[in-house]
Design a protein around this motif. Structure first.
Motif, PDB file in Angstrom:
ATOM      1  N   VAL A   5       0.846  -1.186   0.000  1.00 14.53           N
ATOM      2  CA  VAL A   5       0.000   0.000   0.000  1.00 14.53           C
ATOM      3  C   VAL A   5       0.882   1.236   0.000  1.00 14.53           C
ATOM      4  CG1 VAL A   5      -1.802   1.265   1.213  1.00 14.53           C
ATOM      5  CG2 VAL A   5      -1.818  -1.236   1.227  1.00 14.53           C
ATOM      6  N   GLU A   6       0.746   2.029  -1.084  1.00 15.50           N
ATOM      7  CA  GLU A   6       1.554   3.239  -1.213  1.00 15.50           C
ATOM      8  C   GLU A   6       0.831   4.441  -0.608  1.00 15.50           C
ATOM      9  OE1 GLU A   6       2.179   1.207  -5.387  1.00 15.50           O
ATOM     10  OE2 GLU A   6       0.473   1.678  -4.117  1.00 15.50           O
ATOM     11  N   SER A   7       1.617   5.418  -0.201  1.00 19.93           N
ATOM     12  CA  SER A   7       1.071   6.690   0.255  1.00 19.93           C
ATOM     13  C   SER A   7       2.103   7.777  -0.003  1.00 19.93           C
ATOM     14  CB  SER A   7       0.729   6.631   1.751  1.00 19.93           C
ATOM     15  OG  SER A   7       1.874   6.348   2.513  1.00 19.93           O
ATOM     16  N   GLY A   8       1.638   9.022   0.029  1.00 18.45           N
ATOM     17  CA  GLY A   8       2.566  10.133  -0.060  1.00 18.45           C
ATOM     18  C   GLY A   8       2.579  10.882  -1.379  1.00 18.45           C
ATOM     19  N   CYS A  22       5.726   2.878   1.160  1.00 22.61           N
ATOM     20  CA  CYS A  22       5.020   1.655   0.779  1.00 22.61           C
ATOM     21  C   CYS A  22       5.071   0.699   1.966  1.00 22.61           C
ATOM     22  CB  CYS A  22       5.670   1.035  -0.446  1.00 22.61           C
ATOM     23  SG  CYS A  22       5.011  -0.570  -0.896  1.00 22.61           S
ATOM     24  N   ALA A  23       3.904   0.347   2.448  1.00 21.43           N
ATOM     25  CA  ALA A  23       3.806  -0.578   3.575  1.00 21.43           C
ATOM     26  C   ALA A  23       3.461  -1.968   3.067  1.00 21.43           C
ATOM     27  CB  ALA A  23       2.756  -0.091   4.557  1.00 21.43           C
ATOM     28  N   ALA A  24       4.236  -2.943   3.479  1.00 20.03           N
ATOM     29  CA  ALA A  24       4.020  -4.319   3.046  1.00 20.03           C
ATOM     30  C   ALA A  24       3.408  -5.132   4.171  1.00 20.03           C
ATOM     31  CB  ALA A  24       5.341  -4.933   2.617  1.00 20.03           C
ATOM     32  N   SER A  25       2.479  -5.984   3.811  1.00 21.61           N
ATOM     33  CA  SER A  25       1.871  -6.890   4.794  1.00 21.61           C
ATOM     34  C   SER A  25       1.681  -8.257   4.161  1.00 21.61           C
ATOM     35  CB  SER A  25       0.524  -6.339   5.265  1.00 21.61           C
ATOM     36  OG  SER A  25      -0.382  -6.230   4.200  1.00 21.61           O
ATOM     37  N   GLY A  26       1.530  -9.272   5.011  1.00 26.81           N
ATOM     38  CA  GLY A  26       1.377 -10.625   4.514  1.00 26.81           C
ATOM     39  C   GLY A  26       2.616 -11.449   4.808  1.00 26.81           C
ATOM     40  N   SER A  27       2.472 -12.743   4.698  1.00 27.07           N
ATOM     41  CA  SER A  27       3.584 -13.631   5.035  1.00 27.07           C
ATOM     42  C   SER A  27       4.508 -13.827   3.837  1.00 27.07           C
ATOM     43  CB  SER A  27       3.039 -14.986   5.504  1.00 27.07           C
ATOM     44  OG  SER A  27       2.330 -15.610   4.462  1.00 27.07           O
ATOM     45  N   THR A  28       5.804 -13.742   4.096  1.00 28.02           N
ATOM     46  CA  THR A  28       6.802 -13.960   3.055  1.00 28.02           C
ATOM     47  C   THR A  28       7.930 -14.802   3.622  1.00 28.02           C
ATOM     48  OG1 THR A  28       8.019 -11.955   3.604  1.00 28.02           O
ATOM     49  CG2 THR A  28       6.296 -11.757   1.941  1.00 28.02           C
ATOM     50  N   PHE A  29       8.627 -15.535   2.740  1.00 32.98           N
ATOM     51  CA  PHE A  29       9.794 -16.295   3.157  1.00 32.98           C
ATOM     52  C   PHE A  29      11.059 -15.484   2.954  1.00 32.98           C
ATOM     53  CE2 PHE A  29      12.449 -19.750   4.170  1.00 32.98           C
ATOM     54  CZ  PHE A  29      13.484 -19.773   3.253  1.00 32.98           C
ATOM     55  N   SER A  30      11.160 -14.849   1.801  1.00 32.51           N
ATOM     56  CA  SER A  30      12.368 -14.087   1.492  1.00 32.51           C
ATOM     57  C   SER A  30      12.037 -12.976   0.499  1.00 32.51           C
ATOM     58  CB  SER A  30      13.420 -15.022   0.894  1.00 32.51           C
ATOM     59  OG  SER A  30      14.594 -14.319   0.560  1.00 32.51           O
ATOM     60  N   VAL A  31      12.623 -11.816   0.717  1.00 30.09           N
ATOM     61  CA  VAL A  31      12.442 -10.686  -0.182  1.00 30.09           C
ATOM     62  C   VAL A  31      13.745 -10.432  -0.923  1.00 30.09           C
ATOM     63  CG1 VAL A  31      11.895  -8.236  -0.374  1.00 30.09           C
ATOM     64  CG2 VAL A  31      10.698  -9.657   1.303  1.00 30.09           C
ATOM     65  N   ASN A  32      13.712 -10.473  -2.232  1.00 26.34           N
ATOM     66  CA  ASN A  32      14.907 -10.256  -3.035  1.00 26.34           C
ATOM     67  C   ASN A  32      15.158  -8.778  -3.266  1.00 26.34           C
ATOM     68  OD1 ASN A  32      15.841  -9.935  -6.238  1.00 26.34           O
ATOM     69  ND2 ASN A  32      17.091 -11.289  -4.993  1.00 26.34           N
ATOM     70  N   ALA A  33      14.077  -8.049  -3.562  1.00 33.47           N
ATOM     71  CA  ALA A  33      14.241  -6.629  -3.865  1.00 33.47           C
ATOM     72  C   ALA A  33      12.936  -5.889  -3.626  1.00 33.47           C
ATOM     73  CB  ALA A  33      14.675  -6.432  -5.315  1.00 33.47           C
ATOM     74  N   ARG A  71      14.831   1.514   3.185  1.00 32.35           N
ATOM     75  CA  ARG A  71      13.976   0.456   3.701  1.00 32.35           C
ATOM     76  C   ARG A  71      13.996   0.503   5.223  1.00 32.35           C
ATOM     77  NH1 ARG A  71      14.591  -6.070   2.392  1.00 32.35           N
ATOM     78  NH2 ARG A  71      12.776  -6.751   3.596  1.00 32.35           N
ATOM     79  N   ASP A  72      12.824   0.405   5.809  1.00 29.05           N
ATOM     80  CA  ASP A  72      12.693   0.328   7.258  1.00 29.05           C
ATOM     81  C   ASP A  72      12.236  -1.087   7.598  1.00 29.05           C
ATOM     82  OD1 ASP A  72      11.829   0.424   9.927  1.00 29.05           O
ATOM     83  OD2 ASP A  72      11.353   2.552   9.778  1.00 29.05           O
ATOM     84  N   HIS A  73      13.180  -1.909   8.077  1.00 22.80           N
ATOM     85  CA  HIS A  73      12.851  -3.307   8.346  1.00 22.80           C
ATOM     86  C   HIS A  73      11.832  -3.436   9.479  1.00 22.80           C
ATOM     87  CE1 HIS A  73      15.873  -5.312   5.761  1.00 22.80           C
ATOM     88  NE2 HIS A  73      16.541  -4.176   5.919  1.00 22.80           N
ATOM     89  N   ALA A  74      11.968  -2.595  10.486  1.00 20.92           N
ATOM     90  CA  ALA A  74      11.085  -2.689  11.645  1.00 20.92           C
ATOM     91  C   ALA A  74       9.640  -2.402  11.271  1.00 20.92           C
ATOM     92  CB  ALA A  74      11.555  -1.731  12.731  1.00 20.92           C
ATOM     93  N   LYS A  75       9.447  -1.423  10.376  1.00 19.74           N
ATOM     94  CA  LYS A  75       8.089  -1.047   9.979  1.00 19.74           C
ATOM     95  C   LYS A  75       7.655  -1.758   8.698  1.00 19.74           C
ATOM     96  CE  LYS A  75       8.351   3.578  12.013  1.00 19.74           C
ATOM     97  NZ  LYS A  75       8.257   5.037  11.757  1.00 19.74           N
ATOM     98  N   ASN A  76       8.553  -2.522   8.120  1.00 20.65           N
ATOM     99  CA  ASN A  76       8.242  -3.233   6.873  1.00 20.65           C
ATOM    100  C   ASN A  76       7.789  -2.268   5.777  1.00 20.65           C
ATOM    101  OD1 ASN A  76       8.641  -5.842   6.029  1.00 20.65           O
ATOM    102  ND2 ASN A  76       6.507  -6.442   6.237  1.00 20.65           N
ATOM    103  N   THR A  77       8.540  -1.203   5.623  1.00 19.25           N
ATOM    104  CA  THR A  77       8.207  -0.214   4.601  1.00 19.25           C
ATOM    105  C   THR A  77       9.417   0.062   3.717  1.00 19.25           C
ATOM    106  OG1 THR A  77       8.807   1.624   6.046  1.00 19.25           O
ATOM    107  CG2 THR A  77       6.493   0.951   6.062  1.00 19.25           C
ATOM    108  N   VAL A  78       9.135   0.538   2.523  1.00 17.33           N
ATOM    109  CA  VAL A  78      10.171   1.037   1.625  1.00 17.33           C
ATOM    110  C   VAL A  78       9.755   2.451   1.229  1.00 17.33           C
ATOM    111  CG1 VAL A  78       9.115  -0.055  -0.402  1.00 17.33           C
ATOM    112  CG2 VAL A  78      11.526   0.637  -0.463  1.00 17.33           C
ATOM    113  N   ASN A  79      10.693   3.364   1.299  1.00 13.14           N
ATOM    114  CA  ASN A  79      10.396   4.774   1.086  1.00 13.14           C
ATOM    115  C   ASN A  79      11.181   5.335  -0.090  1.00 13.14           C
ATOM    116  OD1 ASN A  79       8.830   4.904   3.616  1.00 13.14           O
ATOM    117  ND2 ASN A  79      10.835   4.604   4.559  1.00 13.14           N
ATOM    118  N   LEU A  80      10.628   6.370  -0.697  1.00 11.61           N
ATOM    119  CA  LEU A  80      11.309   7.054  -1.785  1.00 11.61           C
ATOM    120  C   LEU A  80      11.257   8.551  -1.496  1.00 11.61           C
ATOM    121  CD1 LEU A  80      12.715   6.612  -4.554  1.00 11.61           C
ATOM    122  CD2 LEU A  80      10.519   7.180  -5.608  1.00 11.61           C
TER     123      LEU A  80
END
Length: 121
Positions: A5-8, A22-33, A71-80
């Motif tokens: 979910v994007e905002s801003g 961008c806030a990410a939610s849901g279960s994942t095993f590994s994130v490449n990029a 990238r904010d690992h704690a908040k599971n977000t990626v920012n631009l």
């Protein structure tokens, strides 16, 4: 299911700044990029910036020196962070995640719904 979910986005004058998140939610095993793409009317979607799992980053030539991805690992977000914006930066910006949902799963691309950025001259 994975959701992004994007905002801003919004309207800004040339030379101004915007910060997309961008806030990410849901279960994942590994994130490449994680990355941001943009698509202007009549044009193909193209990469703006990307951050890889090892922390390295890639930028399109037209944003180098102006945009910063983080990238904010704690908040599971990626920012631009977008500075020195130009009218030609106007587009819909999409968040992207390339990830595996399980250890044996394949790498898949997930997309947000997009957020409009308009830069007035």
């Amino acid at each position: 299911q994975v959701q992004l979910v994007e905002s801003g986005g919004g309207l800004v004058q040339a030379g101004g700044s915007l910060r997309l998140s961008c806030a990410a939610s849901g279960s994942t095993f590994s994130v490449n990029a994680l990355g941001w793409y943009c698509q202007a009317p009549g044009k193909q979607r193209e990469l703006v910036a990307q951050i890889i799992s090892d922390g390295s980053t890639n930028y399109a030539d037209f944003v180098k020196g102006r945009f910063t991805i983080s990238r904010d690992h704690a908040k599971n977000t990626v920012n631009l962070q977008m500075n020195s914006l130009k009218p030609e930066d106007s587009a819909v910006y999409y968040c992207n995640a390339r990830l595996k949902r399980t250890q044996l799963g394949r790498w898949d691309d997930y997309w947000g719904q997009g957020t409009q950025v308009t830069v007035s001259s």
